[in-house]
Scaffold this active site. Structure first.
Site, PDB file in Angstrom:
ATOM      1  N   SER A   1       0.826  -1.206   0.000  1.00  0.00           N
ATOM      2  CA  SER A   1       0.000   0.000   0.000  1.00  0.00           C
ATOM      3  C   SER A   1       0.867   1.266   0.000  1.00  0.00           C
ATOM      4  O   SER A   1       0.366   2.369  -0.175  1.00  0.00           O
ATOM      5  CB  SER A   1      -0.906  -0.005   1.230  1.00  0.00           C
ATOM      6  OG  SER A   1      -0.127  -0.023   2.414  1.00  0.00           O
ATOM      7  N   CYS A   2       2.157   1.101   0.205  1.00  0.00           N
ATOM      8  CA  CYS A   2       3.077   2.250   0.202  1.00  0.00           C
ATOM      9  C   CYS A   2       3.296   2.763  -1.222  1.00  0.00           C
ATOM     10  O   CYS A   2       2.996   2.080  -2.185  1.00  0.00           O
ATOM     11  CB  CYS A   2       4.436   1.865   0.776  1.00  0.00           C
ATOM     12  SG  CYS A   2       4.356   1.216   2.452  1.00  0.00           S
ATOM     13  N   ILE A   3       3.834   3.983  -1.289  1.00  0.00           N
ATOM     14  CA  ILE A   3       4.101   4.580  -2.600  1.00  0.00           C
ATOM     15  C   ILE A   3       5.565   4.947  -2.714  1.00  0.00           C
ATOM     16  O   ILE A   3       6.153   5.494  -1.783  1.00  0.00           O
ATOM     17  CB  ILE A   3       3.215   5.828  -2.798  1.00  0.00           C
ATOM     18  CG1 ILE A   3       1.791   5.348  -3.029  1.00  0.00           C
ATOM     19  CG2 ILE A   3       3.708   6.689  -3.970  1.00  0.00           C
ATOM     20  CD1 ILE A   3       0.824   6.411  -3.391  1.00  0.00           C
TER      21      ILE A   3
ATOM     22  N   GLY B   1       0.825   1.975  -3.959  1.00  0.00           N
ATOM     23  CA  GLY B   1      -0.542   2.278  -3.548  1.00  0.00           C
ATOM     24  C   GLY B   1      -1.552   1.186  -3.875  1.00  0.00           C
ATOM     25  O   GLY B   1      -2.705   1.461  -4.205  1.00  0.00           O
TER      26      GLY B   1
END
Ligand SMILES: [Fe+2]
Lengths: 289, 152
Positions: free
Chosen positions: B18-20, B84
């Protein structure tokens, strides 16, 4: 080529050698009248395990100023619960530090993902006041052992599984069941049973993706719930993610049942704290050789 | 957060769930920056934060400031992002767990506040990614798990 579950389990190797020791040590440690000598002999029968154990408990993580120099020393200074979880962590590496083609996991990725889930499980256990955070560590560490077997079958049916995930809007493990006739949590539980793991581990492995249906089938639903949340978080934060990636569902209700703040800011705070555990995971990675 | 103009350096944001990963590049001085955004908003976090690099609202301005102090010029910057992904969560139909989406929105908002445009983005879906930026060539690449690495 769909094998039935029993056939599949028959093909699973006998217990990897040093797991015997971990399982035996765990049984001894669960016994209130444990005989320290027998315990230290059990662990001491595997020199590689002893070396690893001493290295790990002397790492900065445990912060003992005076060096731990023998198994007996480790037993008295670490305490039974910590000792048990360290022994499991050390012996697990041989099995979990493998390349799993079906899930597109390179060597080391399942290992990192498992350690991450273990550390997150322990953290969640601590903040939810679960009775045994070290047990949560072990349960989190071993929850995906079923993937060790299922991956080869996932490999040949990957496209089909993916299609079912997308068309039926179900999670990856549900699609595993549909396409293969079994999923990695069921198979994991069967392996754990075959390998004589403590019952509580067998059950948390079985229900780590769906603790909501564990009522009546699992003695420690709180532990299964903790591992469920830790599993989802370790996937979400990407540590050692495979091609089943984030195609799992996390049940908000489970967060609430654990007494965690399930609002969006509650979850963001939780993630922020969990990401800060990275250094612990790195240290375990480098101290378990 | 990593900033470099050293030849041979490939900045990477690995294991993005979910990180960018946000990459910024100044092609004239061949300076690249890469930040790994974990969460959208430091303001929601209840304790004193020692790591501004985790949040979109603090990490991006800080990286820009550093890059500009090293000679980068805002109007020249090329900005791309990846990551994301969303937790598969049809059951509840809720967005509470859509950290990936919230991160994506937050990164875009911070960039627009800074007057920067995103040239290309590969976000969403439910698979993990690795994002890279080669500081010599200025090439950005994305690898979705289980697939080939592609230029972004
Ligand atoms: Fe799993």
């Amino acid at each position: 080529m769909v094998l039935d579950v029993d056939e599949l389990i028959n093909k699973v190797d006998v217990l990897p050698h040093n797991f015997h020791i971990a399982v035996k040590a765990a049984k001894l440690l669960d016994d209130f009248n444990v005989d320290i000598n027998e315990l230290s002999q059990t662990i001491g029968s595997d020199q590689a395990l002893v070396t690893q154990l001493l290295k790990l408990c002397n790492s900065a993580e445990y912060g003992f100023s005076k060096k731990i120099s023998s198994v007996n020393d480790a037993i008295t200074r670490l305490g039974f619960k910590t000792l048990k979880s360290l022994v499991f962590a050390i012996v697990s590496k041989g099995s979990l530090n493998k390349k799993l083609e079906g899930y597109d996991l390179d060597k080391g990725e399942l290992w990192r993902n498992s350690l991450t889930c273990a550390v997150y499980s322990k953290y969640l256990a601590e903040i939810t006041k679960y009775k045994d955070p070290e047990l949560a560590f072990t349960a989190g560490l071993l929850r995906d052992i079923g993937k060790l077997i299922v991956h080869q079958y996932v490999k040949s049916k990957y496209k089909k599984i993916l299609k079912v995930v997308e068309s039926e809007k179900i999670s990856f493990y549900e699609a595993e069941s549909q396409v293969l006739g079994y999923n990695h949590s069921q198979i994991g539980a069967k392996i754990a049973l075959k390998w004589n793991f403590p019952k509580v581990l067998v059950e948390t492995i079985e229900f780590h993706h769906n603790p909501e249906i564990a009522e009546g089938k699992c003695e420690d639903i709180k532990l299964a719930s903790i591992v469920h949340v830790a599993d989802s978080m370790s996937m979400m934060l990407g540590a050692g993610l495979g091609n089943d990636g984030m195609m799992y569902s996390m049940n908000i209700k489970i967060l609430e049942n654990l007494g965690l703040d399930a609002t969006s800011s509650g979850i963001e705070n939780l993630i922020s704290n969990m990401v800060d555990l990275d250094s612990q995971i790195d240290s375990l990675m480098s101290n378990i050789g | 957060m990593e900033i470099s103009s050293k030849p041979g350096t490939v900045l990477a944001a690995p294991s993005l769930g979910s990180c960018i990963g946000l990459g910024i590049y100044d092609p004239v001085i061949k300076l690249g920056g890469m930040v790994h955004v974990v969460l959208p908003d430091s303001g929601k976090i209840e304790r004193d934060e020692e790591k501004p690099g985790k949040y979109a609202d603090t990490a991006i301005p800080e990286m820009l400031k550093k890059m500009i102090s090293m000679g980068a010029v805002k109007s020249r910057l090329i900005v791309k992002m990846a990551g994301g992904a969303q937790m598969f969560n049809i059951q509840q139909g809720s967005n509470i767990l859509n950290i990936g989406m919230r991160n994506t929105i937050a990164v875009k908002a911070v960039l627009s506040k800074e007057g920067l445009e995103i040239k290309k983005a590969d976000t969403g879906g439910n698979k993990g990614r690795t994002f890279k930026l080669d500081v010599v060539t200025g090439l950005f690449s994305v690898k979705l798990i289980g697939q080939e690495e592609l230029e972004l």
